[in-house]
Design a protein around this motif. Structure first.
Motif, short mmCIF file in Angstrom:
data_model
loop_
_atom_site.label_atom_id
_atom_site.label_comp_id
_atom_site.label_asym_id
_atom_site.label_seq_id
_atom_site.Cartn_x
_atom_site.Cartn_y
_atom_site.Cartn_z
N GLN A 90 0.83 -1.21 0.00
CA GLN A 90 0.00 0.00 0.00
C GLN A 90 0.87 1.26 0.00
OE1 GLN A 90 -3.33 -0.24 -0.43
NE2 GLN A 90 -3.11 1.96 -0.82
N GLU A 91 1.98 1.20 0.76
CA GLU A 91 2.87 2.36 0.81
C GLU A 91 3.42 2.68 -0.59
OE1 GLU A 91 6.48 3.68 3.69
OE2 GLU A 91 6.90 1.87 2.53
N ILE A 92 3.78 1.63 -1.33
CA ILE A 92 4.34 1.84 -2.68
C ILE A 92 3.26 2.44 -3.60
CG2 ILE A 92 5.47 0.72 -4.65
CD1 ILE A 92 6.26 -1.57 -2.65
N VAL A 93 2.06 1.86 -3.54
CA VAL A 93 0.95 2.37 -4.38
C VAL A 93 0.69 3.84 -4.04
CG1 VAL A 93 -1.53 2.12 -4.84
CG2 VAL A 93 -0.08 0.09 -4.68
N ASP A 94 0.71 4.18 -2.73
CA ASP A 94 0.44 5.56 -2.32
C ASP A 94 1.51 6.52 -2.83
OD1 ASP A 94 -1.78 4.65 -1.04
OD2 ASP A 94 -0.92 4.72 0.99
N VAL A 95 2.77 6.10 -2.73
CA VAL A 95 3.86 6.99 -3.20
C VAL A 95 3.72 7.24 -4.70
CG1 VAL A 95 6.36 7.07 -3.63
CG2 VAL A 95 5.51 6.58 -1.34
N LEU A 96 3.35 6.19 -5.44
CA LEU A 96 3.14 6.37 -6.88
C LEU A 96 1.96 7.31 -7.13
CD1 LEU A 96 3.69 2.78 -8.33
CD2 LEU A 96 5.04 4.80 -8.85
N ASP A 115 0.70 9.59 -5.18
CA ASP A 115 1.04 10.98 -4.81
C ASP A 115 1.78 11.70 -5.93
OD1 ASP A 115 -0.13 10.60 -2.42
OD2 ASP A 115 1.74 10.44 -1.25
N SER A 116 2.48 10.92 -6.76
CA SER A 116 3.17 11.61 -7.86
C SER A 116 2.39 11.46 -9.17
CB SER A 116 4.62 11.13 -7.99
OG SER A 116 4.73 9.77 -7.70
N GLY A 117 1.10 11.17 -9.03
CA GLY A 117 0.22 11.21 -10.19
C GLY A 117 0.21 9.94 -11.03
N VAL A 118 0.73 8.82 -10.48
CA VAL A 118 0.75 7.57 -11.26
C VAL A 118 -0.25 6.57 -10.67
CG1 VAL A 118 2.17 5.63 -12.04
CG2 VAL A 118 3.22 7.89 -11.74
N ASP A 119 -1.24 6.17 -11.46
CA ASP A 119 -2.14 5.09 -11.02
C ASP A 119 -1.60 3.81 -11.61
OD1 ASP A 119 -4.17 5.65 -9.22
OD2 ASP A 119 -5.18 6.90 -10.72
N PHE A 120 -1.14 2.92 -10.75
CA PHE A 120 -0.44 1.74 -11.25
C PHE A 120 -1.36 0.81 -12.03
CE2 PHE A 120 0.74 -2.72 -10.72
CZ PHE A 120 1.92 -2.70 -11.42
N SER A 121 -0.87 0.35 -13.18
CA SER A 121 -1.57 -0.73 -13.89
C SER A 121 -0.50 -1.68 -14.41
CB SER A 121 -2.39 -0.15 -15.03
OG SER A 121 -1.85 -0.54 -16.28
N ILE A 168 6.81 0.88 -14.72
CA ILE A 168 6.88 1.95 -13.72
C ILE A 168 8.30 2.43 -13.55
CG2 ILE A 168 4.82 1.30 -12.40
CD1 ILE A 168 6.94 0.39 -10.25
N MET A 169 8.39 3.64 -13.04
CA MET A 169 9.68 4.27 -12.81
C MET A 169 9.63 4.82 -11.39
SD MET A 169 12.41 5.26 -14.17
CE MET A 169 13.66 5.95 -13.13
N LEU A 170 10.56 4.42 -10.55
CA LEU A 170 10.59 4.99 -9.20
C LEU A 170 11.91 5.72 -9.04
CD1 LEU A 170 9.10 1.90 -7.47
CD2 LEU A 170 8.36 4.21 -6.88
N SER A 171 11.84 7.02 -8.86
CA SER A 171 13.08 7.82 -8.77
C SER A 171 13.67 7.68 -7.37
CB SER A 171 12.76 9.28 -9.04
OG SER A 171 11.92 9.73 -7.99
N LYS A 172 14.86 8.20 -7.21
CA LYS A 172 15.53 8.19 -5.91
C LYS A 172 14.65 8.90 -4.86
CE LYS A 172 19.53 10.05 -3.63
NZ LYS A 172 18.65 10.91 -2.83
#
Ligand code: HEM
Length: 481
Positions: A292-298, A300-306, A311-315
């Motif tokens: 859930q934490e990962i989904v939330d961080v995505l 928050d930066s405007g990415v709805d995971f599908s 996906i790209m996770l920056s530093k």
């Protein structure tokens, strides 16, 4: 000869001395069997500081973590590099980096480590993300939505080995993946199995086919091969350039240096990734919170995971994953057994705290064994239990751990300490985070029934992250999001 057989005797002011009854070998066999148990037993009998004769060397163990700062900060009389300068060349097969033979090389190598940190971390992390995505997409995200079965350690190793390799050394001249990665990884594992013997300075010709395997691994990194690769990290490019400045280094020596970095970059990361993945998958609650934490961080930066998109996770995004970071730290706490070693440069009185010093002799090894700290019930309540949120406090990373009512400066040390601390530690944590993010986002995961938590294979005790004593069978299926 008599002195070697009998060994030395304790002088006033020196720590209690434990010699064992076998001349020369001393307590090496007991130590090798289970270092943590051995040290805990000796601590009960001799106190926090004692000297043990192990394979002809006198090693003084400092067991109280409240005393660690005074050892770690003693730069002048306690040297780390004397040990690595001798052991690493024999292990990896390059000539010792002596100041006389290769002027300036040692300092240049040290400086190259900065290219793993600071501003250089962002491009490395970005490149790792792309390579992980590439391997996941081509090998594991190929449309099937049924449950698949696998072995977790093998799965973690194959993805992380290749993605790390591509990130550090670059891509082949044609195509995006190197051919023969499986063979390279198999050879790497064969070498890695012999690693403890090489570090113990057992001659390589006594170790079966290890020399031939090492030669094969080294030849992979010959300059004529590496010159073809593209997208090579700045770190490796810089090292290749500086090796070119030293005519005394043969091509095979340069290749051996590059091979040593392969070991440094995956030798600990592979088992560390396994333990993080294993502990998370084994605890439903931990898996749920971290996912859930990962989904939330995505989000928050405007990415709805599908699952159909990459996906790209920056530093910066990875830095926000406090529960995931805590889970990784907790798995490192439970699996790491690296010894921190310093060599005394002269006879002197080693200051332990404001009112205590002990005598040490030139050539003695002073050792910290943080596994004892990591498993100390006074520091970590119920130390054998994996608690994914142990390192979270008020929504941030927890750094407040104490013993005897005193706050500890050092409470988690999988990466060593002080002047010998691992320069790849930030990259390592980021790449493990990235791997776990992909695993949790794309897959439903289950361990197969009837399996106990794997034991820690003791053969690498003292040298880093311990391997699991057996692999774990698991099921995974593409998540429908
Ligand atoms: C050294 C741990 C990942 C590069 C070390 C040391 C430890 C360590 C304990 C030696 C410190 C000492 O002897 O006191 C780990 C762990 C890792 C990891 C637990 C993963 C979980 C990496 C990665 C890289 C790397 C990913 C590079 C990309 C190095 C290098 C050294 C080193 C170059 C030698 C430093 C020197 O000679 O001063 N690591 N490491 N490590 N590590 Fe790591």
């Amino acid at each position: 000869l008599l002195w070697i057989l009998r060994g030395r005797t304790r002088k006033p002011g020196e720590p209690p001395l434990v010699k064992g009854w076998i001349p020369f070998v001393g307590k090496a066999l007991d130590f090798g069997k289970d270092a943590h148990k051995f040290l805990e037993e000796h601590k009960r009998e001799y106190g926090d500081v004692f000297t043990v004769r192990i394979a002809g060397k006198y090693m003084t163990f400092i067991m109280d973590p409240l005393l660690y700062p005074s050892i770690i900060k003693q730069g002048r009389q306690l040297d780390f590099h004397e040990f690595t300068n001798k052991v690493a060349p024999l292990t990896f097969g390059y000539p010792p980096v002596l100041r006389t033979a290769f002027p300036g090389l040692w300092e240049q190598i040290k400086r190259s480590f900065q290219l793993l940190q600071g501003d250089h971390l962002a491009p490395l992390t970005e490149s790792m993300m792309g390579n992980l995505m590439l391997v996941f997409r081509q090998d594991h995200l190929n449309g099937e939505s049924d449950w698949r079965r696998g072995s977790l350690y093998e799965f973690c190793c194959s993805v992380m080995f290749e993605a790390t390799f591509l990130t550090i050394y670059g891509r082949p001249a044609t195509g995006v993946r190197h051919g023969g990665m499986d063979r390279l990884m198999n050879d790497f594992h064969k070498f890695d199995n012999m690693f403890p013997f090489l570090i113990a300075q057992i001659p390589i010709w006594l170790l079966g086919r290890t020399l031939a395997v090492r030669q094969k691994l080294i030849s992979y990194f010959l300059p004529q091969h590496m010159a073809q690769w593209t997208n090579t990290s700045q770190f490796i490019q810089r090292r290749a350039e500086l090796f070119e400045q030293h005519d005394e280094l043969k091509d095979v020596d340069k290749a051996a240096h590059h091979f040593a970095i392969l070991w440094a970059s995956v030798g600990n990361t592979l088992p560390a990734t396994f333990w993080a993945a294993y502990f998370l998958v084994s605890q439903v609650e931990a898996l749920k919170v971290v996912r859930q934490e990962i989904v939330d961080v995505l989000r928050d930066s405007g990415v709805d995971f599908s699952n159909s998109s990459d996906i790209m996770l920056s530093k910066e995004q990875l830095d926000k994953l406090v529960f995931l970071e805590s889970a990784i730290n907790e798995s490192l706490r439970l699996s790491s057994a690296s010894m921190n070693i310093r060599v005394a440069q002269e006879d002197f009185s080693l200051r332990l705290d404001s009112d205590r010093s002990v005598g040490v002799r030139k050539g003695d090894i002073i050792a910290l064994y943080p596994q004892s700290l990591h498993l100390d019930p006074e520091v970590y309540d119920d130390p054998q239990t994996f608690r994914f949120d142990r390192f979270v406090q008020d929504g941030r990373g927890k750094t407040d751990f104490s013993k005897d009512g005193q706050k500890l400066s050092y409470f988690l040390m999988p990466f060593g300490s002080g002047s010998s601390m691992c320069p790849g530690r930030y990259f390592a944590i980021n790449e493990i985070k990235q791997f776990v993010c992909l695993l949790l986002l794309y897959f439903d995961l289950q361990l197969e029934d009837g399996q106990n938590r794997p034991g820690l294979d003791p053969s690498r005790a003292g040298l880093g992250i311990l391997l699991p004593s057996s692999d774990i069978r698991f099921r995974y299926r593409l998540r429908s999001v």
